[in-house]
Structures are given as structure tokens and as C-alpha cells.
Design a protein around this motif. Structure first.
Motif, PDB file in Angstrom:
ATOM      1  N   HIS A  21      -2.198  67.799   4.570  1.00  0.00           N
ATOM      2  CA  HIS A  21      -2.572  68.585   3.396  1.00  0.00           C
ATOM      3  C   HIS A  21      -3.188  69.918   3.799  1.00  0.00           C
ATOM      4  N   LEU A  22      -2.445  70.989   3.567  1.00  0.00           N
ATOM      5  CA  LEU A  22      -2.934  72.347   3.778  1.00  0.00           C
ATOM      6  C   LEU A  22      -3.550  72.572   5.156  1.00  0.00           C
ATOM      7  N   HIS A  23      -2.938  72.013   6.176  1.00  0.00           N
ATOM      8  CA  HIS A  23      -3.442  72.160   7.535  1.00  0.00           C
ATOM      9  C   HIS A  23      -2.647  73.258   8.238  1.00  0.00           C
ATOM     10  N   VAL A  24      -3.363  74.195   8.851  1.00  0.00           N
ATOM     11  CA  VAL A  24      -2.755  75.306   9.574  1.00  0.00           C
ATOM     12  C   VAL A  24      -3.287  75.301  11.005  1.00  0.00           C
ATOM     13  N   TYR A  37       0.028  81.969  12.925  1.00  0.00           N
ATOM     14  CA  TYR A  37      -0.505  80.907  12.068  1.00  0.00           C
ATOM     15  C   TYR A  37       0.680  80.112  11.551  1.00  0.00           C
ATOM     16  N   GLU A  39       1.799  76.462   9.356  1.00  0.00           N
ATOM     17  CA  GLU A  39       1.459  75.233   8.649  1.00  0.00           C
ATOM     18  C   GLU A  39       1.784  74.071   9.584  1.00  0.00           C
ATOM     19  N   TRP A 116       4.316  81.871   2.982  1.00  0.00           N
ATOM     20  CA  TRP A 116       3.353  80.842   2.584  1.00  0.00           C
ATOM     21  C   TRP A 116       1.897  81.314   2.551  1.00  0.00           C
ATOM     22  N   LEU A 151      -7.912  81.992   4.888  1.00  0.00           N
ATOM     23  CA  LEU A 151      -7.142  80.757   4.723  1.00  0.00           C
ATOM     24  C   LEU A 151      -8.030  79.622   4.229  1.00  0.00           C
ATOM     25  N   GLU A 152      -9.227  79.525   4.783  1.00  0.00           N
ATOM     26  CA  GLU A 152     -10.151  78.474   4.351  1.00  0.00           C
ATOM     27  C   GLU A 152     -10.558  78.660   2.889  1.00  0.00           C
ATOM     28  N   TYR A 156      -7.149  75.905   2.915  1.00  0.00           N
ATOM     29  CA  TYR A 156      -6.546  75.405   4.147  1.00  0.00           C
ATOM     30  C   TYR A 156      -7.604  74.900   5.117  1.00  0.00           C
ATOM     31  N   VAL A 158      -8.084  74.921   8.990  1.00  0.00           N
ATOM     32  CA  VAL A 158      -7.503  75.759  10.039  1.00  0.00           C
ATOM     33  C   VAL A 158      -8.053  75.332  11.393  1.00  0.00           C
TER      34      VAL A 158
END
Length: 174
Positions: A21-24, A37, A39, A116, A151-152, A156, A158
Motif C-alpha cells: 500500500h503506497l510504498h515507494v 523513485y 512504487e 504516478w 510523498l509522505e 506514501y 518511502v
């Protein structure tokens, strides 16, 4: 990667017990001059795909190593001349796949940034045209903390992972 493909890849990886889930992940580019970066589901998929493309010597090895979707992409990109799927014992060479040798396929993470990433993060990068392929979005490593923060804020998680990025770029072990 299309939204439908991202959902499919995430579902496959979640089926393997991974939380995607929303991990980068992020790390240095091939030349070390920018930050990439990716996903996490795409990073894992690209690493597996590039490893199999490098190692497979037959279409059977390719089929065994790739997801069904990635295998079908290879079949679609192959010049089979007769329109039939290659036999498992047929020789395989990745450079014979349309788009592979010129970098159009599999997808390139610096191009995917444009699709994205949230606008706040995109504004911290520099859009660059390429000679043959789609534009890319490059990030100066000096801006890593600002990009990570953007992003956070967008939800996300990160993680810096140079090994995952290198593998996704096809540079693992290089």
C-alpha cells in the motif's frame, strides 16, 4: 505502467503476503547523478522481469520466470512471423523483443515519475526530453528530503533502497 497494471501487480504481490500500500523505494540512478523513485510493486516487478530477461535462454525459461502478464507482453513484442506463440524449447534473446534494445520496454522508472507522483513532488524534479523515448522526470539527490516529505504528505511510505532501485533498473550486481 497503466493504473490497471499497477493494481494487478499490487494484487499479485499482496497475494504473496507483501504489504504494498503506497510504498515507494528510492535510490540513485544508473549514472549516480539523480534519484529514482519507484512504487514498490513496480520495482519488484521490474527487478524480476529484468533478471529473467537477462537469464532466460529459452521461451520455456522465460515463461517459468515471468508473471503471465509479462510473458504475454514478451509474446506480443516477439517477431514470431507466423503469429503463433513460441514453443518452450525455442531459443530466447531479449534484444529480439520490440522495444527492449532501445529502452522502450520494460518501462523506465524516470518516465513513470510523470504518471504516478503527486504534483507537489513532481515540482521538485526537472522534466527532460529524451532523443528517442518519452520525457523523463529527474530529481537532484540534494532534494531527496523534500521529495520524500512531499510523498509522505501524499500518504506514501518511502524507503531508501539502492539495491531495489538498481535491480529495477537492471543494474543489480553491476
Amino acid at each position: 505502467m497503466s493504473a490497471a497494471r499497477r493494481v494487478h501487480v499490487a494484487a499479485l504481490l499482496q497475494g504473496e503476503g507483501m504489504d504494498t500500500h503506497l510504498h515507494v523505494v528510492f535510490g540513485r540512478s544508473v549514472d549516480g547523478l539523480s534519484t529514482v523513485y519507484i512504487e514498490r510493486p513496480l520495482a519488484d516487478d521490474l527487478a524480476r522481469t529484468r533478471r529473467v530477461l537477462d537469464d532466460a535462454t529459452t521461451w520455456g525459461e522465460l515463461r517459468a520466470g515471468l508473471t503471465a502478464d509479462r510473458y504475454l507482453e514478451c509474446v506480443d513484442r516477439a517477431d514470431t512471423r507466423d503469429g503463433h506463440e513460441p514453443d518452450d524449447n525455442d531459443a530466447f534473446e531479449a534484444h529480439e523483443l520490440a522495444g527492449f534494445a532501445d529502452g522502450d520496454w520494460p518501462e523506465w522508472p524516470a518516465t513513470e515519475h510523470l504518471h504516478w507522483m503527486p504534483d507537489e513532488a513532481k515540482l521538485l524534479g526537472k522534466r527532460e526530453p529524451t532523443v528517442l523515448n518519452d520525457d523523463i522526470l529527474e530529481f537532484d539527490p540534494a532534494n531527496d528530503s523534500a521529495v520524500v516529505a512531499a510523498l509522505e504528505r501524499a500518504g506514501y511510505v518511502v524507503t531508501e533502497d539502492n539495491d531495489a532501485v538498481a535491480a529495477a533498473l537492471g543494474m543489480a550486481g553491476a
